[in-house]
Structures are given as C-alpha cells and as structure tokens.
Design a protein around this motif. Structure first.
Motif, mmCIF file in Angstrom:
data_model
loop_
_atom_site.group_PDB
_atom_site.id
_atom_site.type_symbol
_atom_site.label_atom_id
_atom_site.label_comp_id
_atom_site.label_asym_id
_atom_site.label_seq_id
_atom_site.Cartn_x
_atom_site.Cartn_y
_atom_site.Cartn_z
ATOM 1 N N VAL A 1 3.830 -7.964 11.694
ATOM 2 C CA VAL A 1 4.085 -7.914 10.464
ATOM 3 C C VAL A 1 4.836 -9.820 9.381
ATOM 4 O O VAL A 1 4.851 -9.301 7.996
ATOM 5 C CB VAL A 1 5.114 -6.658 10.056
ATOM 6 N N GLU A 2 4.792 -10.524 10.781
ATOM 7 C CA GLU A 2 5.600 -11.879 10.485
ATOM 8 C C GLU A 2 4.915 -12.474 10.866
ATOM 9 O O GLU A 2 4.641 -12.898 11.544
ATOM 10 C CB GLU A 2 7.145 -11.792 10.521
ATOM 11 N N LEU A 3 3.840 -13.576 9.468
ATOM 12 C CA LEU A 3 3.836 -14.693 10.144
ATOM 13 C C LEU A 3 4.411 -16.219 9.807
ATOM 14 O O LEU A 3 4.258 -15.894 8.922
ATOM 15 C CB LEU A 3 2.048 -14.934 9.980
ATOM 16 N N CYS B 1 -0.176 -10.523 23.833
ATOM 17 C CA CYS B 1 0.898 -10.358 23.273
ATOM 18 C C CYS B 1 0.671 -9.398 22.099
ATOM 19 O O CYS B 1 0.807 -9.483 21.528
ATOM 20 C CB CYS B 1 1.982 -11.542 23.039
ATOM 21 N N LEU B 2 -0.079 -7.850 22.852
ATOM 22 C CA LEU B 2 -0.468 -7.325 22.083
ATOM 23 C C LEU B 2 0.550 -6.657 21.160
ATOM 24 O O LEU B 2 0.333 -5.298 20.356
ATOM 25 C CB LEU B 2 -0.853 -6.045 22.789
ATOM 26 N N GLN B 3 1.895 -6.334 21.636
ATOM 27 C CA GLN B 3 2.879 -5.588 20.735
ATOM 28 C C GLN B 3 3.902 -6.665 19.836
ATOM 29 O O GLN B 3 4.776 -6.228 19.347
ATOM 30 C CB GLN B 3 4.166 -5.295 22.179
ATOM 31 N N LEU B 4 3.645 -7.950 19.625
ATOM 32 C CA LEU B 4 3.685 -8.571 18.921
ATOM 33 C C LEU B 4 4.678 -8.332 17.054
ATOM 34 O O LEU B 4 3.113 -8.123 17.056
ATOM 35 C CB LEU B 4 3.264 -10.299 19.122
ATOM 36 N N LYS B 5 5.330 -8.851 17.132
ATOM 37 C CA LYS B 5 5.284 -8.533 15.250
ATOM 38 C C LYS B 5 6.004 -9.528 14.759
ATOM 39 O O LYS B 5 5.875 -9.695 13.748
ATOM 40 C CB LYS B 5 6.928 -6.840 15.062
ATOM 41 N N VAL B 6 6.499 -10.548 15.150
ATOM 42 C CA VAL B 6 7.347 -11.715 14.593
ATOM 43 C C VAL B 6 6.313 -13.010 15.548
ATOM 44 O O VAL B 6 6.412 -13.578 16.437
ATOM 45 C CB VAL B 6 7.973 -12.315 14.066
ATOM 46 N N LEU C 1 2.100 -14.631 29.966
ATOM 47 C CA LEU C 1 2.899 -13.906 28.330
ATOM 48 C C LEU C 1 2.656 -11.952 28.159
ATOM 49 O O LEU C 1 3.363 -11.435 28.305
ATOM 50 C CB LEU C 1 3.265 -13.662 26.964
ATOM 51 N N SER C 2 1.620 -11.320 29.410
ATOM 52 C CA SER C 2 1.068 -10.496 29.392
ATOM 53 C C SER C 2 2.240 -9.754 29.944
ATOM 54 O O SER C 2 1.648 -8.783 30.475
ATOM 55 C CB SER C 2 -0.402 -10.606 30.269
ATOM 56 N N CYS C 3 2.861 -10.243 30.741
ATOM 57 C CA CYS C 3 4.126 -9.538 31.821
ATOM 58 C C CYS C 3 4.806 -8.590 31.030
ATOM 59 O O CYS C 3 5.841 -7.357 31.416
ATOM 60 C CB CYS C 3 4.398 -10.439 32.956
ATOM 61 N N LEU C 4 5.577 -9.275 29.741
ATOM 62 C CA LEU C 4 6.549 -8.660 29.230
ATOM 63 C C LEU C 4 5.727 -7.649 27.467
ATOM 64 O O LEU C 4 5.008 -7.923 26.739
ATOM 65 C CB LEU C 4 6.688 -9.658 27.539
ATOM 66 N N LEU C 5 6.004 -6.627 28.109
ATOM 67 C CA LEU C 5 5.326 -5.798 27.708
ATOM 68 C C LEU C 5 5.900 -4.854 26.348
ATOM 69 O O LEU C 5 5.073 -3.920 25.532
ATOM 70 C CB LEU C 5 5.189 -4.901 28.255
ATOM 71 N N HIS C 6 6.817 -5.760 26.296
ATOM 72 C CA HIS C 6 8.427 -4.852 25.006
ATOM 73 C C HIS C 6 8.217 -6.674 23.779
ATOM 74 O O HIS C 6 9.305 -6.279 23.641
ATOM 75 C CB HIS C 6 9.866 -4.796 25.483
ATOM 76 N N LEU C 7 8.028 -7.627 24.014
ATOM 77 C CA LEU C 7 8.005 -8.843 23.222
ATOM 78 C C LEU C 7 7.147 -8.735 21.706
ATOM 79 O O LEU C 7 6.346 -7.862 22.050
ATOM 80 C CB LEU C 7 7.004 -9.912 23.450
ATOM 81 N N THR C 8 8.443 -8.666 20.978
ATOM 82 C CA THR C 8 7.974 -8.583 19.777
ATOM 83 C C THR C 8 8.312 -10.184 18.777
ATOM 84 O O THR C 8 7.594 -10.013 17.927
ATOM 85 C CB THR C 8 8.964 -7.542 19.183
ATOM 86 N N LEU C 9 8.600 -11.148 19.163
ATOM 87 C CA LEU C 9 9.626 -12.138 18.784
ATOM 88 C C LEU C 9 8.213 -12.700 20.151
ATOM 89 O O LEU C 9 8.974 -13.187 20.350
ATOM 90 C CB LEU C 9 10.700 -12.570 18.312
#
Length: 887
Positions: free
Chosen positions: A697-699, A665-670, A639-647
C-alpha cells in the motif's frame, strides 16, 4: 501548635431600655456603641435594606484590632445567648428562619468542632442557632492570639468568658501583662505559649500559682532586666522551652520536668534542679561556658537526649563526666564543637551520635566510638582530620561521611547496616562493607577509589558514577562467581568510569546496567539472563560486544561507530538498532521474538548476515537495510523466511533487480526504494502486470532514475497504493488526470481503472520538471487527502477538484501563476515563497469552505494589508501567516 485566630463573637445589640423591660424614647435615640459600628462594617455580604438586628463584635478577623467594650454589663449582654433577639424585632426572626439550616444542636456542635476560630466567628453571623453553637465553651479551649493586636482588657474579657481554656498563645508589647492574666484567670491552663516581648521576674514568681500548667514555651523574648537571675520554679511543669531569648542567668527547679530547651538563648550560666529531666537542648548557646554545660547536664542523671551542638566551649572533660553520670544517655549531638575529640570517653548506651564539623575528631576518636556497642546512627560530616573509619558495631544502621577530605580507609561491619551516605571524600581509596541489610549503596564522585569489597547479601542498587580510578577488577566484586559478592544485585551504574577497558560480567540477578561515558571500553561481554536495560551512551570506542544470554527487549548499538563484532542471544528482544555501525562486519543475532531490525548504514554487512539473521529471527516485521550496499540478491532471497515482514527499506542500495523481493515478501505493505539508481525501467512491472506484492500500500521511489514512461505506466496501472512518494524525480513531468484518451496529455485513464484508485497521500517534492498538475472532478480522486508539491520550481498551473483533499503544500513553487481549487474539505494550504497574485489566491480559497490555515509568508505579490480580503473570501479561516506577523 494551633495557629487559628479568635474572630468575631456576634450578638444582638439589645438596647438598655429593652433589657429593663421599658421603652424609653431617649434610649431609642441613643447612638450605637463602637462595637455596633465595628460589627456593622464586617457584615459585608448582607443587604443593608433588609431589616436585621444590630450586632456587636470582638473582631480579630484578618488584621482588624479588637474593639474594647468598657462596660462589664455591656460585655455580659453581648455574650448572653438568651438575649440574642430583641423582643421587638419580629422581622429578624423571620429572616433567621429563612437563612437557618435545619441542623440539630448536637450536629452543629460536632461540625463546628472541626472549624478554626476565624471560621467559628464567621459562622456566628449566620443565625441565632449558629451563634449559640459557635460560642460554646467546648470550642474555645484554645485562645490563639499569635501575631494579633489584643489589649489586656480584651484578653481579660475573653478569659472571663471562657474560664476553662487549657491553651493560650499570646505575644507582642503587652506580653508580660497578658501572661500574668493567663496565670491568674485561667485555672485550668495547661499549655502557655509566649513570645516577642518582655517578661519581668514577677511573671516567673507567679508561675507556681497556675497549678495545672504542664508546658511553658517562651520564644524570642527578653527575660528580666538583663542583670538578674531568672528563677523558674513549678512543681508540675513537664515541658519548658526558653528559645531564642535574651537573659544572663537561669535557674530551673522543676521536679516533674522532662524536656527542657534553651536553644539559641544568650545566658552564660544555667542551674538545673530537674531530677526527672530526659531531654535537654542547649544548641547554639554560644555564651554558655563549659563548666555551666557540665553542671547542667550532670545534674540530670536520667538524661536520655542531649543536644549541645554549636556550644563551642564544650571539652572532652565535660563529655567524660556526662558519660559517667548520665548512664542512660541515648542521643548525643555534639556537632560544631571544635574542642572535643572523644578520646578516653565511653558512651556505652548511645544509639545516636552526631559529630558534624568537629575538627578534633580523628582515627583515635573512632576507637572510642567503637565502645558504643548500642550505636545505631553515626554522622561524621566535615570531620577534616579523619583518615580512617574502622567499625564493627552490631547495631549500626545509618552512617554519614560527607566532605571528609582526608579519609582514606573505610571498613564497616554490621549485619543491620541499611543506609550509607558517602560523598566528596576525594582521598578515599579502600572500602570494605559487610552487611545483611544494606540494599542501596551510592558512592558517586569518589575519584580515588580503587578497592571495593562488599559482602552484602541484600544489596540491590549500586551507583559508582564518576569513580574514575576503578579498574576492570570491579566486576569481580559483583559477579556471581565472587566469593562474597552481592547475589541480589539489580542495578549497577558505572557512568564515567574512564579507566574501564574490558568488561566481563556475569550475573543472574542484574536487570539494569549503565556504562554511559565510559569511553575507554573496547570489549564488552555480558552474561546476564535477567538483564532488561543497558546504557552504552558515549561508549564510542567499543569494538567487540557479546550479549549471551541477556533478557533485553530493546538494544541500540548505533551509538558505537567502531563496533565490528557482535553476538547477541536475547530470547526476549523485540527491537534492535544497529544504525550507524559502519564497520560492523561479523554478527550473530539469535533473537526469536525480534520484530524490528534497523541496520541502516551498516555497509559492511553481507548476504550471510541477512541469511543467518532471518533464520534465527523469523518474526521480523520491519527490516531497514538502507545503505547496506553489500547486500545482494542472495541475501534478499532469504527474506522468504520472514512470513510476517510488512516493511522493507532498501534505499540507497545498489540493487539491479527487485525479483527476489517480489518472490520472497508476499505480505509486504511498505517498500522504500529511495535513490536506488541502478533499477531498470522494467523493475516495477511485476507490481501491476503480474500483481506482485498484493498487500503493498506504500511505495517510496524518491530520487530514483526511472524514465518518464516507466513512471507514467506505473501510475496508470498500480491503482491499489494509498501512499506514494516521488520526491526529487527528475523524470517526473506534468500530471494530468483525465478520463478521455488524448496522447498529447501525460496520464490518461479509462473509467474502470480510475474507479479503483485508492491513493491517499502523494508527495512530489522537488520535482523540477513538473509544470502543470490537473486533477478534474471527473477523475474521482475520492481518497486523496494530502498532496505535497513543494520545491517544484517550474510548477506554474495547479487545477484541483478533489472532494477529500485536506492538505496541500505548494511552498517554494516560485513559478506558480494559476491556482484553481474545488476542494470543499481542504483545511491547510501552504503557499510560502510563491509569486502568485493575491487575486488568484482569493479566487482559489473562495471554493474551500473548510479552510482553517493559510500560509502566505514571503509571497511578494500578497500584501499584509490584503488579509482582510482573504478572510472575507474564506470566512472559515482561523490562521493566516504572512511575512510580517501572524494574523
């Protein structure tokens, strides 16, 4: 035809003494005429206390009858614009100026030219100027008394008032008299429309006297006395309609006549002497004998249009003579003529031929029709004996074949063919069409169709829905490599074609495909670079699918539960759903613009799928891997290839460690981790100890197995979350937020930590061990807007002081006893199926000044009669729901 109705012509009631310039007291005491009374009743909107002149009217507004003025002198006075205002009625002049609009006569005349006759009569009541303008003869060129009760005297008066009328429409019991008056009084009459009455022979004898007449229309009338022949002679008449009339014989001698309609009339004989007749309509003349039809048509050598539909006596011999004499005949409607077959009949100039429900039409008839080289429109609906249609007509544009139950073969060749209507032909086996103009072909419900050959270079839409006999060979017709084919095809619909099993289709033009209901398809291979839409609804036996390449932006394969092999090459795809493909084990997805991938319940997908997919789809933002139980740490590291992964949704998986997620997943929001029961108590520590996933921000930790201490520590330290779900957590105990250190309480925070708490939505649905929830005012839950504690069966005490809380759900908390609320912004409160007392509820809502919705259904201790008390305690309430009725 204009259907306006003549309305009221309003004039002043000028007394007889004033007209003779004397003032006689006896005249002043005279009773007003009936016209004055009628007009006075029509002045509905006028104040009767205001002094106004008396008016007289000829009223046809709505259903009001005319009021007859017997004296000719009185009629002349009424319609004399010069005598509109009485010399002694000075107050009326003042009224006129008050109500009169400042419009010039020319402008009024132009405006009034757009009004119908009812509106003109209403305008005449406004003022003197409007009355004069509305009575101008240019506005009364058409006297329309259709469905109006008018007497001969009144009609004569109107004809004398407007002698230049060019069009009249009258009907009713006095039809004969009114018609004769029209002929004698209106010398400029051009169009006369009559109906719903009886016309005697004397009317037709008077027709030649009206020299300007060019159109006569008689509808639903009795002509003559049922025994005599009706003679219609006129030197200038061009259009004649005798429609739905009752008569025995008719003779028409009109040298200038161009169109004649005898439709639905009952005569048995018709004699025509109309050398210039172009259009003849004798449809539905059931009593007209074959010889009469032949004589009538052949007496008009210039005939161009002939409608003889529903003339059941017509024979081929009659058609043969018509074809020899009427060489200019272009349009023929012989529908519902059971005795014709067209054999040995040649209509070389026909452009339109309609043969609906002609029982004698067979394949031999088609051979005769093929001689009509000029034919453009052919309609053969309900020709039950027709077995084959083979036509090569260079000008054929439109053909209809509906309910031809024995039709087997259809072959059409015409470069200008643009419209084909074929339906309900259950025996149709073979279709061959050649056209360079056809753009749409609809062949729905051709259950026996097995062979389709098309050479249609402009064809764009094909609908073969419910063609159950089509096989896989149908795709060769539309593929690019086909010898003929359809190079411009955009849409192909093959819904419910149940004999299709293996689809191999290649097209550079197709943008839409539909295989809905094709349950037998097991293999699908599409090479359609411009394909934007595909429907596979009901293809539940599909096992292999290849989309290489396609132009799809969205694809849902979750409706194909048996899919086990998938290859997709879609440069434009942004959303892919594989939810429910439980046996999918091999997949190659090359979608460089893909943003959302849902692979829920794809339990056979392994780490290699995730590795290859993330490498070829680097723009994924939403990745749902719920119940993908074969995915492990190696796959998550990719998943490190997915630089835009948020969910990221990893619910119902067997994860043991979240470290691959934290590091990749450093950019993960959910992050959703529902029912991940193999996570250890320390799995979440990186979130609040080393600040892992800084953007989170959401877990969702619902139905997890984390111990009470782990949950407590996480809640105490992870302060940046805005949405938190802890539904069904058995280790979730009492929640008591406080600012002091007291180890007997569950959650303790110091002031610095609490000042940064950003929590907005907290869901603890169905947590059985929560008994008390306390959030004091000093806890500063300034962002909390939604709290859901429903189905927490052991919850007894709730004490909340949240300044921003808007939604609170305590439904099915059956043990709830104490409720204290200091929530000034609370708008919705659910207490359904709670055993709390009405006094506690009344006290709680009294501190919620913005509460609008309260649900206390099935609350056994709250009576429906106490709703008034609740509204009194909280005046802002708009809706209260209880177990009986909403209040």
């Amino acid at each position: 035809m204009v259907r306006e109705t003549v309305g009221t012509l309003v004039n002043n009631d000028v007394e007889e003494g004033n007209n003779n310039n004397n003032n006689d007291d006896d005249d002043d005491d005279a009773e007003p005429s009936s016209l004055v009374v009628a007009a006075d009743r029509e002045m509905d909107g006028v104040d009767r206390d205001v002094k106004r002149p008396k008016v007289e009217s000829l009223s046809l507004e709505d259903d009001a009858p005319f009021v007859y003025a017997p004296a000719q002198e009185e009629c002349e006075i009424m319609l004399n614009g010069d005598n509109l205002v009485d010399s002694n009625s000075g107050d009326m002049n003042q009224d006129d100026h008050a109500s009169q609009m400042d419009l010039t006569d020319d402008l009024l005349h132009m405006v009034f030219s757009f009004l119908d006759q009812i509106s003109l009569c209403k305008a005449a009541k406004v003022c003197k100027q409007w009355h004069t303008a509305s009575a101008h003869e240019d506005l009364w060129w058409f006297l329309n008394f259709e469905d109006r009760n008018i007497s001969p005297q009144e009609f004569e008066f109107m004809c004398n008032r407007y002698p230049n009328v060019t069009q009249v429409n009258v009907n009713g019991p006095s039809l004969h008299t009114l018609a004769k008056q029209s002929l004698s009084l209106l010398r400029n009459l051009e169009i006369l429309t009559l109906g719903k009455g009886q016309l005697w022979d004397s009317f037709f004898q008077a027709l030649p006297d009206c020299t300007m007449l060019n159109s006569l229309i008689v509808t639903d009338a009795v002509l003559g006395n049922w025994h005599q022949e009706i003679h219609i002679y006129h030197d200038r008449l061009r259009h004649l309609q005798i429609v739905k009339c009752r008569l025995v014989r008719i003779s028409v001698r009109c040298p200038e006549l161009q169109t004649l309609s005898l439709k639905r009339s009952s005569m048995a004989h018709a004699v025509l002497n109309c050398p210039l007749l172009r259009d003849l309509d004798i449809a539905f003349c059931h009593k007209l004998l074959d010889a009469a039809v032949r004589s009538a048509a052949t007496s008009c050598p210039l005939l161009e249009t002939l409608d003889m539909s529903n003339c059941s006596c017509v024979s081929d011999e009659t058609l043969r003579e018509i074809s020899l004499i009427c060489e200019n005949l272009h349009i023929l409607n012989a529908s519902y003529c059971p005795n014709i077959s067209l054999e040995a009949v040649r209509f070389t100039m026909l452009t339109v031929l309609k043969l609906h429900s002609c029982e004698g039409i067979t394949s031999a008839s088609i051979a005769a029709i093929s001689w009509s080289f000029m034919l453009e429109v052919l309609e053969l609906d309900n020709c039950s004996l027709l077995t084959s249609v083979l036509l090569d007509l260079p000008r054929l544009q439109n053909i209809r074949l509906v309910h031809c139950r024995k039709l087997v073969d259809l072959s059409l060749r015409s470069m200008v063919l643009s419209s084909i209507k074929i339906s309900n032909c259950p025996s149709l086996l073979r279709i061959n069409i050649t056209s360079s103009s056809l753009q749409q072909l609809i062949l729905q419900k051709q259950e026996s169709l097995t062979t389709l050959e098309l050479n249609c270079e402009c064809l764009q839409e094909v609908d073969l829905t419910d063609c159950e006999s089509l096989t896989n060979s149908i795709f060769e017709v539309f593929s690019d490599h086909s010898a003929c084919g359809c190079p411009m095809l955009k849409s192909l619909i093959l819904d419910n074609c149940e004999r299709l099993t293996e689809v191999v289709f290649s097209s550079n033009s197709v943008s839409s495909l539909s295989f809905a209901g094709c349950r037998a398809i097991t293999s699908l291979e599409l090479t359609c670079p411009n394909l934007e839409q595909v429907s596979l609804d009901g293809c539940d036996h599909l096992e292999k699918a290849t989309f290489c390449p396609v132009g799809l932006q969205y694809l849902n394969l979750g409706i194909c539960p048996k899919l086990n092999l998938l290859n997709i090459d879609a440069p434009s795809m942004v959303q892919l759903e594989l939810k429910g493909c439980g046996v999918l084990s091999k997949s190659c997805i090359n979608c460089p613009l893909l943003k959302s991938l849902d692979a829920s319940f794809c339990s056979q997908l392994k780490d290699d799928f995730l590795s290859t997919t993330t490498a070829s789809c680097p723009l994924i933002q939403s990745l749902i891997l719920m119940s993908c139980q074969s995915i492990g740490s190696d796959g998550l590291m990719s998943l490190s290839c997915l630089l835009h992964l948020t969910l990221l949704d990893l619910s119902y998986t067997f994860l043991l460690d979240l470290q691959p997620v934290f590091s990749s997943c450093l950019q993960l929001k959910v992050l959703k981790l529902q029912a991940c029961k193999y996570l250890t108590d320390s799995s979440l520590e990186p979130l609040y100890k080393v600040n892992a996933l800084p953007a989170l921000v959401e877990l969702d930790l619902s139905y997890g197995a984390l111990c009470h201490s782990a949950i407590k520590e996480f809640l105490a330290c992870c302060t940046r979350l805005t949405h938190l779900n802890l539904n069904g957590c058995v280790n979730m105990h009492d929640m008591y937020w406080n600012l002091t250190v007291d180890h007997d309480l569950d959650f303790d925070f110091d002031y610095d930590q609490q000042s940064h708490l950003l929590l907005q939505n907290l869901n603890c649905v169905g947590c059985p061990n929560i008994k008390k929830v306390v959030i004091p005012q000093l806890a500063r839950f300034s962002h909390l807007s939604s709290l859901n504690l429903s189905l927490s069966a052991n919850l007894k005490d709730v004490d909340l002081a949240c300044s921003n809380l808007c939604f609170l759900n305590l439904s099915n908390c059956c043990s709830l006893e104490t409720l204290k609320l200091v929530c000034p912004r609370l708008t919705t409160l659910f207490l359904q199926s709670c055993n709390i007392g009405e006094e506690a509820v009344e006290s709680a809502i009294s501190h919620c000044s913005m509460l609008e919705t309260l649900d206390v259904r099935f609350c056994s201790m709250i009576s429906p009669l106490s709703m008034v008390r609740l509204r009194t305690a909280c005046p802002s309430l708009k809706r209260i729901f209880n177990s009986l009725v909403p209040v």
